[in-house]
Design a protein around this motif. Structure first.
Motif, PDB file in Angstrom:
ATOM      1  N   ILE A   1       7.891   3.206  94.941  1.00  0.00           N
ATOM      2  CA  ILE A   1       6.599   3.911  94.998  1.00  0.00           C
ATOM      3  C   ILE A   1       5.969   3.685  96.370  1.00  0.00           C
ATOM      4  CG2 ILE A   1       4.241   3.974  94.074  1.00  0.00           C
ATOM      5  CD1 ILE A   1       5.428   3.188  91.351  1.00  0.00           C
ATOM      6  N   LEU A   2       5.968   2.412  96.802  1.00  0.00           N
ATOM      7  CA  LEU A   2       5.362   2.089  98.093  1.00  0.00           C
ATOM      8  C   LEU A   2       6.052   2.817  99.241  1.00  0.00           C
ATOM      9  CD1 LEU A   2       4.738  -1.724  97.621  1.00  0.00           C
ATOM     10  CD2 LEU A   2       3.010  -0.079  98.347  1.00  0.00           C
ATOM     11  N   GLY A   3       7.381   2.820  99.196  1.00  0.00           N
ATOM     12  CA  GLY A   3       8.140   3.386 100.309  1.00  0.00           C
ATOM     13  C   GLY A   3       8.177   4.895 100.299  1.00  0.00           C
ATOM     14  N   LYS A   4       8.478   5.460  99.126  1.00  0.00           N
ATOM     15  CA  LYS A   4       8.722   6.892  99.060  1.00  0.00           C
ATOM     16  C   LYS A   4       7.420   7.673  99.052  1.00  0.00           C
ATOM     17  CE  LYS A   4      12.764   9.172  97.234  1.00  0.00           C
ATOM     18  NZ  LYS A   4      13.755   9.123  96.178  1.00  0.00           N
ATOM     19  N   THR A   5       6.508   7.259  98.160  1.00  0.00           N
ATOM     20  CA  THR A   5       5.282   8.037  97.997  1.00  0.00           C
ATOM     21  C   THR A   5       4.298   7.769  99.122  1.00  0.00           C
ATOM     22  OG1 THR A   5       5.645   7.594  95.675  1.00  0.00           O
ATOM     23  CG2 THR A   5       3.637   8.786  96.242  1.00  0.00           C
ATOM     24  N   TYR A   6       4.265   6.514  99.591  1.00  0.00           N
ATOM     25  CA  TYR A   6       3.198   6.161 100.533  1.00  0.00           C
ATOM     26  C   TYR A   6       3.702   5.738 101.912  1.00  0.00           C
ATOM     27  CZ  TYR A   6       0.368   6.356  96.326  1.00  0.00           C
ATOM     28  OH  TYR A   6      -0.251   6.771  95.189  1.00  0.00           O
ATOM     29  N   SER A   7       4.964   5.858 102.148  1.00  0.00           N
ATOM     30  CA  SER A   7       5.596   5.516 103.422  1.00  0.00           C
ATOM     31  C   SER A   7       5.261   4.111 103.925  1.00  0.00           C
ATOM     32  CB  SER A   7       5.303   6.573 104.499  1.00  0.00           C
ATOM     33  OG  SER A   7       4.077   6.361 105.136  1.00  0.00           O
ATOM     34  N   GLU A   8       5.088   3.166 102.998  1.00  0.00           N
ATOM     35  CA  GLU A   8       4.994   1.762 103.393  1.00  0.00           C
ATOM     36  C   GLU A   8       6.405   1.212 103.534  1.00  0.00           C
ATOM     37  OE1 GLU A   8       2.311   0.357 104.207  1.00  0.00           O
ATOM     38  OE2 GLU A   8       0.778   1.653 103.316  1.00  0.00           O
ATOM     39  N   ILE A   9       6.564   0.207 104.407  1.00  0.00           N
ATOM     40  CA  ILE A   9       7.908  -0.353 104.578  1.00  0.00           C
ATOM     41  C   ILE A   9       8.167  -1.364 103.463  1.00  0.00           C
ATOM     42  CG2 ILE A   9       9.454  -1.571 106.144  1.00  0.00           C
ATOM     43  CD1 ILE A   9       7.545  -0.665 108.410  1.00  0.00           C
ATOM     44  N   PRO A  10       9.161  -1.102 102.599  1.00  0.00           N
ATOM     45  CA  PRO A  10       9.411  -2.018 101.487  1.00  0.00           C
ATOM     46  C   PRO A  10       9.873  -3.377 101.999  1.00  0.00           C
ATOM     47  CG  PRO A  10      10.662   0.018 101.248  1.00  0.00           C
ATOM     48  CD  PRO A  10      10.119   0.000 102.624  1.00  0.00           C
ATOM     49  N   THR A  11       9.661  -4.407 101.178  1.00  0.00           N
ATOM     50  CA  THR A  11      10.095  -5.735 101.587  1.00  0.00           C
ATOM     51  C   THR A  11      11.437  -6.105 100.975  1.00  0.00           C
ATOM     52  OG1 THR A  11       8.724  -6.544  99.779  1.00  0.00           O
ATOM     53  CG2 THR A  11       7.810  -6.690 101.987  1.00  0.00           C
ATOM     54  N   VAL A  12      11.831  -5.354  99.962  1.00  0.00           N
ATOM     55  CA  VAL A  12      13.092  -5.662  99.291  1.00  0.00           C
ATOM     56  C   VAL A  12      14.236  -4.951 100.033  1.00  0.00           C
ATOM     57  CG1 VAL A  12      14.380  -5.394  97.140  1.00  0.00           C
ATOM     58  CG2 VAL A  12      11.968  -6.057  97.082  1.00  0.00           C
ATOM     59  N   GLU A  13      15.219  -5.720 100.432  1.00  0.00           N
ATOM     60  CA  GLU A  13      16.284  -5.227 101.299  1.00  0.00           C
ATOM     61  C   GLU A  13      17.019  -4.015 100.705  1.00  0.00           C
ATOM     62  OE1 GLU A  13      16.765  -6.317 104.380  1.00  0.00           O
ATOM     63  OE2 GLU A  13      18.434  -4.942 104.714  1.00  0.00           O
ATOM     64  N   SER A  14      17.353  -4.101  99.405  1.00  0.00           N
ATOM     65  CA  SER A  14      18.155  -3.015  98.809  1.00  0.00           C
ATOM     66  C   SER A  14      17.360  -1.704  98.813  1.00  0.00           C
ATOM     67  CB  SER A  14      18.550  -3.397  97.377  1.00  0.00           C
ATOM     68  OG  SER A  14      17.389  -3.620  96.609  1.00  0.00           O
ATOM     69  N   VAL A  15      16.057  -1.795  98.571  1.00  0.00           N
ATOM     70  CA  VAL A  15      15.222  -0.590  98.569  1.00  0.00           C
ATOM     71  C   VAL A  15      15.148   0.003  99.975  1.00  0.00           C
ATOM     72  CG1 VAL A  15      12.919   0.311  98.079  1.00  0.00           C
ATOM     73  CG2 VAL A  15      13.903  -1.448  96.613  1.00  0.00           C
ATOM     74  N   ARG A  16      15.041  -0.880 100.950  1.00  0.00           N
ATOM     75  CA  ARG A  16      15.014  -0.423 102.337  1.00  0.00           C
ATOM     76  C   ARG A  16      16.253   0.387 102.673  1.00  0.00           C
ATOM     77  NH1 ARG A  16      12.982  -4.788 106.830  1.00  0.00           N
ATOM     78  NH2 ARG A  16      10.930  -5.067 105.930  1.00  0.00           N
ATOM     79  N   GLN A  17      17.403  -0.167 102.261  1.00  0.00           N
ATOM     80  CA  GLN A  17      18.661   0.501 102.608  1.00  0.00           C
ATOM     81  C   GLN A  17      18.775   1.844 101.906  1.00  0.00           C
ATOM     82  OE1 GLN A  17      21.615  -2.489 101.895  1.00  0.00           O
ATOM     83  NE2 GLN A  17      21.093  -3.565 103.804  1.00  0.00           N
ATOM     84  N   GLU A  18      18.335   1.863 100.657  1.00  0.00           N
ATOM     85  CA  GLU A  18      18.399   3.104  99.903  1.00  0.00           C
ATOM     86  C   GLU A  18      17.519   4.170 100.578  1.00  0.00           C
ATOM     87  OE1 GLU A  18      17.750   2.498  95.716  1.00  0.00           O
ATOM     88  OE2 GLU A  18      17.569   4.664  95.403  1.00  0.00           O
ATOM     89  N   LEU A  19      16.318   3.754 101.007  1.00  0.00           N
ATOM     90  CA  LEU A  19      15.411   4.694 101.652  1.00  0.00           C
ATOM     91  C   LEU A  19      15.948   5.168 103.003  1.00  0.00           C
ATOM     92  CD1 LEU A  19      11.861   3.254 100.899  1.00  0.00           C
ATOM     93  CD2 LEU A  19      12.728   5.484 100.232  1.00  0.00           C
ATOM     94  N   ALA A  20      16.567   4.240 103.752  1.00  0.00           N
ATOM     95  CA  ALA A  20      17.059   4.581 105.088  1.00  0.00           C
ATOM     96  C   ALA A  20      18.122   5.671 105.022  1.00  0.00           C
ATOM     97  CB  ALA A  20      17.593   3.343 105.777  1.00  0.00           C
ATOM     98  N   SER A  21      18.882   5.691 103.903  1.00  0.00           N
ATOM     99  CA  SER A  21      19.958   6.672 103.807  1.00  0.00           C
ATOM    100  C   SER A  21      19.468   8.018 103.290  1.00  0.00           C
ATOM    101  CB  SER A  21      21.059   6.135 102.891  1.00  0.00           C
ATOM    102  OG  SER A  21      20.505   5.891 101.613  1.00  0.00           O
ATOM    103  N   SER A  22      18.202   8.065 102.840  1.00  0.00           N
ATOM    104  CA  SER A  22      17.684   9.321 102.301  1.00  0.00           C
ATOM    105  C   SER A  22      17.066  10.163 103.414  1.00  0.00           C
ATOM    106  CB  SER A  22      16.649   9.016 101.218  1.00  0.00           C
ATOM    107  OG  SER A  22      15.714  10.054 101.132  1.00  0.00           O
TER     108      SER A  22
END
Lengths: 452, 317
Positions: A366-387
């Motif tokens: 929610i933080l990363g996708k909806t609000y463009s905050e940088i997630p702190t959890v590594e796996s979420v970061r990687q998932e977002l980076a590839s999208s």
């Protein structure tokens, strides 16, 4: 005469008695106040160690507005869907991080049981840890819990071997630029600070824009962040690794501050940047009055919201530049917010449930996708980076060099104060750069030894 | 307040009859009884915090999650102050700020009061208008001034630009930031002085003025020889109130400058706040607060001594 005297005496005796009564009453009231607060203290101390799997209770979450209105309420409603029996009340905190901390410190050191969970700056762990104003989370949560966060975040949230904050979202400095203006003027995205300055001047001179580069130069914590970025790309440091010696009167620091000052004297930055905090800098940029902006991640979402911004669709994001001769990119200061628990909280188990959920994939998405905050959890970061739909700052974040503030000492507020007040004085021209850094050096040295 | 009234009424009864009877004694007792809750309240909200601040300032204070721990008596908090250039600067700034703003406010306020006193029409409306700045909460009026002084879209900057005076950033350099803050303060508190002085003016005896005009004194002479000397006790009170307030100035710099640029507008109150609540250094922070209090009390006592002859003479009249 005598009669009056004796009656006076009687009167004063009576008065003494009455005053004694008054004092006694107030003492009683005071004692009552005292005992409540001390019993609160002991009850939280004596509680057994909850594992963070509670599924019911009421908690209060103290958090300043995160970039956009509604983000906190959205997170809470998702959490309450997952844990219907835990009710979260939001307490809105001040946006100014210093004011925010002052209020918290007053409340918690005064024994207040609320807020239960508070969102606090990444620079707080040492100070809060040293004064027991936050619960050491590592006493309750296993090390496997902390393993999922991106590197560096957990050590930044630790003090003397205990982890005090659970990273919620990360932030860092970015360079925002006007794609449209650079294209019109046939200028590249600047890779060095000097280039940024000269492009600013060109754009101003040719009438493309009112101001070149806006950033945070007010006498407050944010200036320390900006200063760290120039200082690190100039090769300097604030303190030695043991936090025993300040290194602020170095040639590198002089280079950094002289350059910051030259941005103002050359006209690349408006003189008013010495009074700018994040909102002011962002407002000038979003109104279309500046070509470049140094700001945090959340400035992206703001610049793309038509209600606040005249530059929707014209904004590009890049890592911060460096000084000529250094390797690109420069350094971005680490910001961001952690979740902490009030040691007086009556419901630490539910607090832990809340904190754990906030670092779940669902919340971090929610933080990363909806609000463009940088997630702190590594796996979420990687998932977002590839999208492909990921907001630009999150993609740029993968290329940046990061530098933390020297927040490993409980005296960090004084240390930062020594930096920002003196750098601000140099920027406004009321002190020479070298005199300001000498003053900063001696005040920082006093700060490290716990002085005023 | 209630306690004072109680004592006063007793004293009055004594004066009138020359001795105390059962009735007045009972009255006194009732007076004290009624004042006790107020006294307890004052003790709780005023005397206890002051005492606690003094205790904090003289102790090694350790802040923990369970509150303050006072660990032993020490003077080190005060010696830290004396050796700190930040504290010395804050002291000089606060004194300077107080002297300048209070002086300007008293002169302006007296002038406004003199004009208002002579107004025959619309006096009530003018008074209401005059009190407007005073009635706005300082934090809010400071935010308004912030808009005026703002460095990129501020009203004042636009005015300066339109008359060809450049685009100064009023809060961006020490001198202009200090002046800007003083202007905001003077704007707000001059009405307060004016109202007090008007109250004094209204009470001045008219016979002295009649005598003066019979003797052919000019208005100028009347002002300097009669009005001003008679007003001195009133002005002394206005000055006293203002000094006490100005010396503790916090809200204006907190909103306008945050104590900057650099530390140019860091008053003792701002410093105390920073040390206590940002650095979590309650000992030295309390020492800043106590030092400020002691200094302002000392200043006010000295001031009263200077004005005492005047005040005393007025009472005899």
């Amino acid at each position: 005469m005598k009669k009056i005297d004796s009656s006076k005496k009687r009167f004063s005796l009576r008065r003494t008695r009455t005053v004694t009564l008054a004092v006694a009453t107030s003492a009683l009231v005071l004692a009552a106040c005292g005992s409540t607060s001390s019993s609160q203290g002991t009850s939280s101390q004596g509680s057994s160690q909850p594992a963070g799997s509670a599924t019911s209770g009421n908690i209060t979450w103290w958090a300043s507005p995160i970039a956009q209105v509604g983000i906190r309420a959205n997170l809470i409603s998702h959490f309450e869907k997952a844990y219907p029996k835990i009710h979260v009340t939001l307490e809105s905190a001040p946006t100014n991080t210093d004011t925010n901390r002052s209020q918290l410190v007053t409340e918690i050191s005064g024994g207040s049981t609320t807020p239960d969970v508070f969102m606090g700056d990444v620079i707080w762990p040492a100070q809060f840890g040293a004064h027991s104003l936050a619960v050491p989370l590592s006493k309750y949560l296993p090390s496997s819990y902390f393993a999922k966060f991106a590197p560096g975040l957990v050590s930044g949230a630790s003090y003397k071997g205990q982890v005090y904050g659970s990273p919620l979202f990360e932030d860092q400095g970015f360079l925002y630029y006007r794609k449209d203006l650079l294209a019109k003027a046939h200028l590249p995205v600047p890779k060095t600070w000097q280039q940024l300055e000269s492009e600013s001047l060109t754009l101003e001179k040719d009438g493309y824009v009112k101001y070149g580069f806006v950033w945070e130069g007010d006498s407050y914590e944010g200036l320390t962040c900006d200063f760290m970025e120039y200082l690190t790309s100039a090769g300097g440091k604030v303190v030695n690794s043991g936090y025993t010696k300040a290194e602020l009167d170095s040639p590198q620091a002089i280079k950094a501050v002289s350059f910051m000052r030259s941005l103002i004297t050359s006209g690349a930055s408006p003189q008013a940047v010495t009074t700018f905090q994040e909102p002011q800098a962002m407002a000038v940029f979003d109104a279309g009055n500046a070509a470049f902006l140094r700001n945090w991640d959340y400035a992206w979402a703001n610049s793309q919201t038509p209600a606040n911004s005249k530059v929707v669709g014209d904004v590009g994001v890049a890592p911060l530049p460096t000084f000529a001769g250094q390797s690109y990119p420069g350094y971005s200061n680490i910001g961001g917010w952690n979740l902490y628990i009030n040691p007086h909280s009556k419901n630490i188990a539910a607090d832990l449930t809340f904190i754990k959920w906030m670092s779940s994939t669902e919340a971090q998405m929610i933080l990363g996708k909806t609000y463009s905050e940088i997630p702190t959890v590594e796996s979420v970061r990687q998932e977002l980076a590839s999208s492909s739909s990921t907001p630009p700052p999150l993609k740029v974040a993968a290329e940046t060099n990061l530098v933390p503030r020297p927040a490993g000492t409980p005296n960090y507020p004084q240390l930062s104060n020594a930096i920002y007040t003196n750098v601000n004085a140099a920027l406004s021209g009321s002190m020479s750069v070298s005199a300001a850094l000498k003053a900063a050096q001696s005040q920082a040295q006093t700060a490290l030894s716990g002085g005023l | 307040m209630a306690a004072v009234t109680g004592v006063d009424s007793v004293v009055k009864v004594m004066d009138k009859r020359g001795h105390r009877d059962v009735h007045s004694l009972r009255q006194a007792r009732i007076g004290w009884m009624f004042s006790t809750p107020a006294l307890v309240f004052i003790g709780l909200v005023t005397i206890f915090p002051i005492g606690f601040s003094v205790a904090l300032s003289l102790s090694n204070v350790n802040v923990t999650g369970n509150g303050f721990a006072l660990q032993g008596f020490t003077f080190s908090n005060y010696s830290q102050l004396i050796h700190s250039s930040t504290w010395r600067y804050a002291l000089v700034f606060t004194v300077f700020y107080t002297v300048v703003t209070v002086a300007v406010e008293v002169v302006l306020g007296t002038m406004i009061a003199l004009v208002l006193e002579r107004l025959t029409k619309a006096r009530g409306m003018m008074m209401a208008l005059l009190l407007l700045p005073w009635s706005i909460i300082t934090v809010i009026s400071a935010e308004l001034w912030q808009y005026i002084y703002e460095g990129t879209y501020g009203v004042l900057q636009a005015i300066f630009q339109s008359i060809g005076l450049g685009a100064p950033v009023f809060l961006g350099s020490p001198t202009s930031a200090i002046i800007s803050m003083m202007v905001a303060d003077i704007w707000k508190t001059t009405p307060f002085v004016a109202v007090i002085v008007i109250a004094g003016l209204v009470m001045l005896p008219s016979d002295v003025y009649e005598a003066a005009s019979c003797d052919g004194a000019s208005n100028w002479t009347i002002f300097w020889k009669i009005t001003l000397p008679l007003l001195r006790p009133t002005i002394a009170i206005a000055v006293l109130f203002r000094v006490l307030q100005a010396f503790g100035v916090f809200d204006l710099p907190f909103v306008l400058t945050g104590g900057g640029p650099g530390t140019a507008t860091t008053s003792l109150a701002i410093l105390s706040y920073k040390v206590m609540f940002q650095n979590i250094d309650y000992g030295p922070g309390a020492a800043v607060a106590v030092s400020a209090t002691l200094l302002v009390i000392l200043g006010c006592l000295l001031f009263l001594r200077v004005f005492k002859t005047q005040v005393g003479r007025e009472e005899v009249q």
